[in-house]
Design a protein around this motif. Structure first.
Motif, short mmCIF file in Angstrom:
data_model
loop_
_atom_site.label_atom_id
_atom_site.label_comp_id
_atom_site.label_asym_id
_atom_site.label_seq_id
_atom_site.Cartn_x
_atom_site.Cartn_y
_atom_site.Cartn_z
N ILE A 1 0.84 -1.20 0.00
CA ILE A 1 0.00 0.00 0.00
C ILE A 1 0.87 1.24 0.00
O ILE A 1 0.62 2.21 -0.74
N HIS A 2 1.91 1.22 0.82
CA HIS A 2 2.81 2.39 0.89
C HIS A 2 3.53 2.59 -0.44
O HIS A 2 3.71 3.74 -0.89
N ALA A 3 3.95 1.50 -1.08
CA ALA A 3 4.66 1.62 -2.36
C ALA A 3 3.74 2.11 -3.47
O ALA A 3 4.17 2.81 -4.38
N PHE A 4 2.46 1.75 -3.42
CA PHE A 4 1.51 2.22 -4.43
C PHE A 4 1.09 3.68 -4.20
O PHE A 4 0.79 4.39 -5.15
N ILE B 1 -4.18 6.28 0.13
CA ILE B 1 -4.28 5.19 1.10
C ILE B 1 -5.75 4.84 1.36
O ILE B 1 -6.14 3.67 1.36
N ASN B 2 -6.56 5.87 1.55
CA ASN B 2 -7.99 5.65 1.78
C ASN B 2 -8.62 4.91 0.61
O ASN B 2 -9.38 3.95 0.80
N ALA C 1 -5.18 -1.27 -6.38
CA ALA C 1 -4.37 -0.11 -6.80
C ALA C 1 -4.39 0.07 -8.30
O ALA C 1 -4.49 1.20 -8.81
N LYS C 2 -4.31 -1.04 -9.05
CA LYS C 2 -4.33 -0.93 -10.51
C LYS C 2 -5.68 -0.44 -11.02
O LYS C 2 -5.74 0.27 -12.02
N ASP D 1 5.78 1.89 -6.79
CA ASP D 1 7.09 2.54 -6.78
C ASP D 1 7.86 2.08 -5.55
O ASP D 1 7.63 2.57 -4.44
N PRO D 2 8.80 1.14 -5.70
CA PRO D 2 9.55 0.65 -4.53
C PRO D 2 10.41 1.71 -3.88
O PRO D 2 10.88 1.52 -2.76
#
Length: 416
Positions: free
Chosen positions: A222-225, A233-234, A262-263, A270-271
């Protein structure tokens, strides 16, 4: 479960409860500067940042319900100087006035002096500064130059996505020591803050097992997306929870569900957001509590940032905690180090490294570990920094430039 960003509304899954708000590290820093605008020690505060990072919500939340403060909010829909000046006058309690721009400006100046005499602080908030019409922007510059007894008549909080616009306006407001300006970049949540935010939201609606519903790898994805942007995030969590509820067989939100959610929202993985690319340590950013009398066989840690040793720390007590929190025995002032990251403990067999269930995880020589018996020369990854362990009697070895990159950098390592 995750409502429209930054709005305290009833949760549809638990109507009697609301979702809490959390601030990022950048938000807490901005709060200090915003307080200075309110008390009159700072003339102008520029807040910049990506869409969805919470600039408008942050300012609205901090300025609400301040009886000693009069606030005028300017939005991009105001297209002419006349509308702009009348909007400010109406926000201050005056009626709409017919007159030229010069007359309106004079009336406003007289009224602002009157407000100062009543000890009422006036703050003008301009949202989406980059979208203001050029004539309105020019009028705003004129208001920023108003003075009474060499002091500004107004305080300003200017929100924008444009760093160039900030640089263009800063010299005009920062030239005098009596009218200081500041620029704060609002950033998304760190990985730790993302995890805390999701956990707090879930607990607020009665979720008892947060780790089962959103395991650590899902939080990292989630953080990487999202890059820690609260609005994203929401959206991702809401979509992933709906997928989880609608498809039998899921015990929680796994990485596959997060990726699908996310897609569907056109978010890119994004790592780089697993670490702070600009997060470099300096000798001044590393703190060690006062050591007690040496009672054990000491070992040594060489803290490396960007290929350079920036600190040498002795392990000279039986138990020493490393983390970001200032209460730790060894404190690394770095946003991507967990508050309590690792425990170094002397045992009969030597020094033992224990992961304190940190969000960022514990890596030794490129492998994730829960605990590890340290050997001379072991490389410990902390955030995007490296720590070399020099055992009792070992010799210091300078870090080689070809050391393997940190395990959180590449997508292949992230998925392993």
């Amino acid at each position: 479960m995750f409502l429209e960003e930054y709005k305290l509304e009833s949760n549809p899954f638990a109507p009697g409860q609301v979702r809490p708000r959390l601030q990022s590290t950048a938000g807490r820093s901005a709060f200090v500067k915003l307080a200075r605008v309110v008390d009159g020690t700072l003339h102008c505060l520029f807040l910049s940042g990506r869409a969805g990072v919470g600039k408008s919500a942050f300012v609205e939340r901090q300025l609400r319900d301040r009886p000693e403060l009069a606030v005028s909010l300017i939005s991009p829909g105001i297209s002419t100087p006349t509308l702009f000046l009348n909007k400010v006058l109406r926000d201050l309690g005056l009626p709409t006035i017919e007159g030229t721009n010069s007359e309106l400006r004079n009336i406003l100046e007289v009224y602002l002096r009157h407000q100062i005499g009543k000890k009422i602080r006036v703050v003008l908030v301009a949202d989406s500064l980059e979208r203001l019409a050029e004539p309105v922007l020019a009028e705003l510059r004129d208001l920023m130059s108003l003075r009474f007894k060499k002091r500004p008549l107004l305080g300003f909080v200017l929100l924008t996505r444009s760093e160039e616009l900030v640089q263009e306006l800063l010299p005009a407001t920062g030239a005098s020591s009596l009218a200081p300006s500041a620029h704060e970049r609002l950033r998304g949540f760190t990985l730790d803050e993302t995890a805390e935010y999701i956990a707090t939201c879930l607990r607020s609606v009665g979720c008892e097992n947060v780790d089962a519903l959103f395991p650590e790898m899902s939080i990292r994805d989630i953080h990487a997306f999202t890059g820690g942007i609260v609005a994203d995030i929401n959206r991702v969590c809401y979509a992933a929870l709906n997928l989880c509820a609608g498809e039998p067989g899921h015990e929680g939100v796994d990485s596959a569900l997060v990726t699908r959610a996310a897609k569907s929202l056109n978010l890119r993985y994004d790592p780089a957001f697993w670490r702070d690319i600009d997060d470099a340590l300096s000798p001044e950013s590393i703190h060690q509590s006062d050591p007690a009398e040496l009672t054990v066989q000491a070992a040594q840690l060489l803290v490396t940032s960007r290929g350079q040793v920036v600190a040498e720390i002795k392990l000279n007590r039986p138990r020493m905690v490393l983390g970001r929190d200032q209460s730790c025995d060894i404190s690394l002032d770095s946003s991507y180090v967990s508050r309590y990251q690792n425990l170094f403990m002397e045992t009969t067999g030597g020094w033992l490294l224990i992961d304190l269930t940190s969000t960022n995880g514990c890596y030794v020589n490129g492998r994730r570990v829960a605990q590890h018996e340290l050997q001379d020369g072991d490389i410990i990854a902390v955030g995007n920094h490296q720590i070399s362990f020099v055992g009792p009697g070992g010799e210091r070895v300078e870090p080689a430039s070809e050391l393997a990159p940190q395990p959180t950098v590449t997508l292949a390592t992230i998925r392993s």
